[in-house]
Design an enzyme around this catalytic site. Structure first.
Site, PDB file in Angstrom:
ATOM      1  N   CYS A 173       3.253 -32.009   6.620  1.00  0.00           N
ATOM      2  CA  CYS A 173       2.328 -31.497   7.636  1.00  0.00           C
ATOM      3  C   CYS A 173       1.853 -32.661   8.489  1.00  0.00           C
ATOM      4  CB  CYS A 173       1.138 -30.804   6.976  1.00  0.00           C
ATOM      5  SG  CYS A 173       0.037 -29.964   8.142  1.00  0.00           S
ATOM      6  N   CYS A 232      -6.758 -31.674   1.991  1.00  0.00           N
ATOM      7  CA  CYS A 232      -5.514 -30.986   1.629  1.00  0.00           C
ATOM      8  C   CYS A 232      -4.438 -31.975   1.224  1.00  0.00           C
ATOM      9  CB  CYS A 232      -5.040 -30.150   2.822  1.00  0.00           C
ATOM     10  SG  CYS A 232      -3.482 -29.286   2.536  1.00  0.00           S
ATOM     11  N   GLY A 286       2.221 -26.997   5.540  1.00  0.00           N
ATOM     12  CA  GLY A 286       2.492 -26.993   6.967  1.00  0.00           C
ATOM     13  C   GLY A 286       1.582 -26.072   7.761  1.00  0.00           C
ATOM     14  N   GLU A 287       1.632 -26.208   9.078  1.00  0.00           N
ATOM     15  CA  GLU A 287       0.868 -25.385  10.023  1.00  0.00           C
ATOM     16  C   GLU A 287       1.804 -24.369  10.661  1.00  0.00           C
ATOM     17  OE1 GLU A 287      -1.023 -23.288  12.404  1.00  0.00           O
ATOM     18  OE2 GLU A 287      -2.282 -24.684  11.266  1.00  0.00           O
ATOM     19  N   SER A 337      -2.063 -17.987   8.228  1.00  0.00           N
ATOM     20  CA  SER A 337      -3.261 -18.829   8.250  1.00  0.00           C
ATOM     21  C   SER A 337      -3.011 -20.059   9.109  1.00  0.00           C
ATOM     22  CB  SER A 337      -3.618 -19.258   6.818  1.00  0.00           C
ATOM     23  OG  SER A 337      -4.714 -20.144   6.820  1.00  0.00           O
ATOM     24  N   SER A 382      -8.504 -21.274   9.143  1.00  0.00           N
ATOM     25  CA  SER A 382      -9.062 -22.240   8.198  1.00  0.00           C
ATOM     26  C   SER A 382     -10.183 -22.980   8.922  1.00  0.00           C
ATOM     27  CB  SER A 382      -7.969 -23.223   7.736  1.00  0.00           C
ATOM     28  OG  SER A 382      -7.005 -22.555   6.960  1.00  0.00           O
ATOM     29  N   LEU A 383     -11.397 -22.536   8.682  1.00  0.00           N
ATOM     30  CA  LEU A 383     -12.544 -23.040   9.437  1.00  0.00           C
ATOM     31  C   LEU A 383     -13.190 -24.240   8.746  1.00  0.00           C
ATOM     32  CD1 LEU A 383     -14.408 -22.515  11.908  1.00  0.00           C
ATOM     33  CD2 LEU A 383     -15.763 -21.048  10.399  1.00  0.00           C
ATOM     34  N   HIS A 384     -13.792 -23.996   7.576  1.00  0.00           N
ATOM     35  CA  HIS A 384     -14.323 -25.018   6.663  1.00  0.00           C
ATOM     36  C   HIS A 384     -15.531 -25.795   7.173  1.00  0.00           C
ATOM     37  CE1 HIS A 384     -10.736 -23.815   4.726  1.00  0.00           C
ATOM     38  NE2 HIS A 384      -9.926 -24.559   5.453  1.00  0.00           N
ATOM     39  N   ASN A 414     -10.538 -27.359  -4.685  1.00  0.00           N
ATOM     40  CA  ASN A 414      -9.675 -27.830  -5.760  1.00  0.00           C
ATOM     41  C   ASN A 414      -9.396 -29.316  -5.552  1.00  0.00           C
ATOM     42  OD1 ASN A 414      -9.143 -25.101  -6.906  1.00  0.00           O
ATOM     43  ND2 ASN A 414      -8.262 -24.787  -4.884  1.00  0.00           N
ATOM     44  N   CYS A 439      -5.204 -23.603  -3.784  1.00  0.00           N
ATOM     45  CA  CYS A 439      -5.401 -23.874  -2.369  1.00  0.00           C
ATOM     46  C   CYS A 439      -5.614 -25.358  -2.131  1.00  0.00           C
ATOM     47  CB  CYS A 439      -6.612 -23.086  -1.886  1.00  0.00           C
ATOM     48  SG  CYS A 439      -7.007 -23.346  -0.150  1.00  0.00           S
TER      49      CYS A 439
END
Length: 354
Positions: free
Chosen positions: A121, A128, A172-173, A204, A227-229, A304, A347
């Site tokens: 990615c 991540c 990946g995106e 996503s 994917s805001l976060h 995680n 995740c």
């Protein structure tokens, strides 16, 4: 291959890159019956042949000729791990030896395939594991299709059930591999493919505003997750560099355009990080953002841990307070408990580990 005469046929031509009309033209040019194209098409997309030798209703000579003219590279399982909670993680190998991962996630009422769209990615999200891996290349649409086929076969073998859902939440995106992802979904949902409903597929994205708008313009049928976060630009910038070029305002506008064009379900994904985005002030900012977009749901996700990052999971009391605050303000939210943590399949943990 609009016209067979102009196609330079050699062993490097992946036959699965051809359309059915392409195949028909090829067989006509070979002075073969047109229906042979349909036989081959069925082997490629419904019987999931991994070699021309598998195509047993074709003559040996025809299979040999196909092998001389085309390649049939297929994604293969390199290794699989089985979690105590029933999750299965598989590491896939491409024809040239690249690796990516996919996960089969069983719950009481659904069996979900989590698939990858890229090898590595380029977005470098700080939380991540995949973000710390160099992006080698995009996965081709047929390779993404193979992931789903393999995970469905695992599901049938282990649970005697077919997949019920697919999420593009692996490595990946997806929106930076736009054409291949959409073509893979077309094959997955086609009656002459896997025949799955697009309503059971969620893509996503970390937030590529231009491509979110394009999804709307293309009138896609599947669901979208952001994917805001973090609900403000400063915090989101700290953990997701993509926010520099795709800030929250641009994402709000893109998501509203997507919904106006499709009326498809939108979900916010929000990983809770200890002492970073888990306060009631953060919850309040999230609520305000949620109300600016026709989102159906906020998925709160357990963090995680990964070796490369220093983030921690909040105390359970903090998580409960965050959830309770959202509920009190009539926000549709659920807490997604991660599965497969013992095999690094949860995740944010996919990293091609041995």
């Amino acid at each position: 291959m609009a016209e067979t005469a102009t196609l330079k046929i050699n062993g490097s031509n992946n036959i699965r890159q051809l359309s059915l009309p392409d195949l028909e033209q090829y067989f006509i040019a070979m002075r073969e019956k047109k229906f042979r194209a349909h036989q081959v098409w069925e082997w490629l997309w419904q019987k999931h042949a991994h070699s021309f030798a598998d195509m047993t209703n074709l003559s040996k000579e025809l299979r040999q000729k196909l092998g001389e003219n085309f390649s049939l590279p297929a994604l293969m399982v390199d290794a699989s791990q089985y979690s105590a909670d029933g999750t299965v993680k598989s590491r896939f190998k491409t024809h040239e030896g690249h690796l990516c991962e996919g996960v089969l996630i069983p719950t009481d009422n659904r069996y979900t395939a989590c698939v990858s769209s890229q090898i590595g990615c380029s977005l470098s999200c700080k939380f991540c594991a995949t973000g710390y891996i160099e992006r080698k290349r995009n996965l081709d649409f047929d390779e993404i299709y193979d992931e789903v086929v393999i995970l469905n076969q695992q599901c049938e073998k282990v649970y005697d059930k077919k997949l019920s859902n697919i999420v593009f939440m692996g490595m990946g995106e997806p929106l930076l591999n736009y054409k291949n992802v959409l073509k893979a979904i077309e094959r997955i949902t086609s009656p002459d493919g896997l025949g799955m409903s697009p309503k059971r597929i969620t893509v996503s994205t970390a937030g590529v505003a231009k491509q979110i708008r394009q999804l709307g313009d293309d009138k896609v049928k599947f669901k979208l997750a952001l994917s805001l976060h973090a609900a403000n630009d400063k915090k989101r910038h700290d953990i997701m560099p993509i926010n520099d070029s795709n800030n929250i305002q641009s994402l709000v506008e893109a998501l509203n355009h997507f919904y106006a064009q499709t009326k498809n379900e939108i979900t916010f994904e929000y990983i809770l990080f200890k002492d970073f985005n888990d306060s009631l002030k953060d919850a309040d900012e999230l609520i305000k953002l949620y109300r600016r977009v026709p989102a159906d749901l906020i998925n709160l996700i357990e963090y995680n841990p990964i070796d490369a990052a220093k983030f921690e999971k909040p105390e359970e009391s903090k998580v409960e307070a965050f959830m309770e605050y959202l509920g009190r303000h009539k926000v549709n939210a659920r807490l997604r408990r991660s599965r497969g943590k013992d095999i690094d399949a949860a995740c944010g943990q996919l990293a091609n580990k041995n």
